[in-house]
Design an enzyme around this catalytic site. Structure first.
Site, short mmCIF file in Angstrom:
data_model
loop_
_atom_site.label_atom_id
_atom_site.label_comp_id
_atom_site.label_asym_id
_atom_site.label_seq_id
_atom_site.Cartn_x
_atom_site.Cartn_y
_atom_site.Cartn_z
N ASP A 1 -11.75 -3.24 0.38
CA ASP A 1 -10.43 -3.14 1.77
C ASP A 1 -9.86 -1.94 0.81
O ASP A 1 -10.04 0.21 0.97
CB ASP A 1 -9.64 -3.60 1.45
CG ASP A 1 -8.89 -3.30 2.06
OD1 ASP A 1 -9.29 -3.55 3.64
OD2 ASP A 1 -7.76 -2.93 1.58
N ASN B 1 0.33 -1.00 0.08
CA ASN B 1 -0.27 -0.48 0.32
C ASN B 1 0.95 1.03 0.01
O ASN B 1 2.04 1.31 0.20
CB ASN B 1 -1.31 0.09 1.38
CG ASN B 1 -0.59 -0.28 2.49
OD1 ASN B 1 0.61 0.16 2.68
ND2 ASN B 1 -0.70 -0.38 3.74
#
Length: 345
Positions: free
Chosen positions: A214, A7
């Protein structure tokens, strides 16, 4: 885990881990049904191959972050079988092969239903597992009945869960919206379910859906906080409808509650199937994600308070506060259990 799994903060993306968890559950549950049914069948005509479909995920905890360069190890085990559904426990460890250390990062409970490969939509019976004791089996049935009741209640529809019409109304608003309000951070994603998203029964894998959810939840949390955010937990997820290949998936997330150090994001997936020029949209999946905000030094930051304005937003905020208290109680209970286990060992 490689750079493609990261991420923006450099850790492994929570959606990547959710996808791995679902894949592990899918493998062990599909293998159990097919292997055991092969032994129980008296002829090839009697044997019917199946693929397990994800119908529910219990609360998933992100205990610790996983870092790029670590080796992800997953252990999936079937812990209960009912007639048409089975419970799978999955735990995730991160191994640092350079230093020879290993730590648990995630644990989750999933429920699968086996469907026929030959006759799509046909649910098959599940071979029973062996239990160590009658008490263990009784505890499994207790968990089964609990999740069945939760699915029934959520299937009836929440009085505060936002509807398709409400979301479409918010999407049509202009950008002159108050900062830190619900519409300000709301985010959406449209995804066409392709071949690579699906299992060999031509339905979208649950892990693919959770990864998309998500991602949308993370974008929503980032828009509200304007800082680095990471997934802390995912509450129970119900898969109300299987999503067939070729469907258009509408994934929408919006903030529902904030505490001092966490933000809850409500996410749902509507699927749109198109036949002969007509389309029909159905609610397929619904869940709540919790995120925390981090500084550049990985310190937990305060979350800006969510400004709720409408009656529905106020009701959802109150329900979020109740879920927040339940999470705190569950964490406290879990810590005590780990401490007791450590003192006994």
């Amino acid at each position: 885990m490689g750079p493609q799994d990261a991420n923006i903060s450099g850790n492994v993306h929570g959606g990547v881990i959710l996808k791995m968890i679902e894949q592990a559950g899918l493998i062990v549950s599909t293998r159990h049904c097919n292997v055991m049914r092969t032994h129980e069948s008296t002829s090839e005509d009697e044997f019917e191959q199946c693929v397990a479909g994800l119908v529910r995920v219990e609360k998933t905890d992100f205990v610790q972050p996983m870092y790029i360069g670590e080796v992800a190890q997953l252990h999936a085990e079937i812990t209960h079988t009912a007639y048409h559904s089975m419970e799978v426990q999955v735990r995730v460890w991160a191994e640092d092969v350079m230093h020879g250390t290993k730590r648990m990062t995630n644990e989750a409970t999933l429920w699968y239903v086996p469907t026929s490969v030959k006759t799509l939509g046909k649910v098959l019976p599940i071979p029973k597992i062996s239990y160590l004791s009658a008490e263990e089996e009784a505890a499994g049935w207790e968990r089964y009945n609990k999740q069945k009741e939760a699915r029934r209640r959520q299937g009836l529809g929440s009085t505060v869960s936002f509807t398709m019409a409400e979301v479409e109304h918010l999407m049509d608003q202009d950008n002159c919206i108050t900062e830190h309000s619900v519409p300000y951070a709301q985010s959406s994603l449209i995804h066409l379910a392709g071949v690579t998203d699906c299992n060999f029964a031509s339905y979208v894998n649950g892990g693919v859906t959770m990864k998309l959810m998500d991602e949308v939840a993370g974008i929503t949390a980032f828009k509200h906080c304007k800082t680095t955010v990471v997934t802390a937990s995912m509450d129970a997820v119900n898969f109300h409808q299987p999503i067939p290949r070729g469907s258009v998936m509408h994934v929408v997330g919006r903030p529902s509650f904030t505490s001092k150090h966490s933000i809850e994001i409500e996410v749902f997936v509507d699927m749109e199937t198109m036949f002969k020029g007509h389309s029909k949209k159905q609610r397929a999946v619904h869940a709540f994600f919790t995120f925390v905000s981090l500084s550049n030094n990985k310190e937990v930051l305060d979350i800006p308070h969510l400004k709720v304005q409408t009656e529905g937003e106020i009701s959802r905020f109150k329900e979020g506060a109740a879920r927040y208290e339940l999470r705190k109680q569950a964490r406290s209970k879990g810590k005590k259990q780990h401490q007791n286990a450590a003192s006994c060992s």
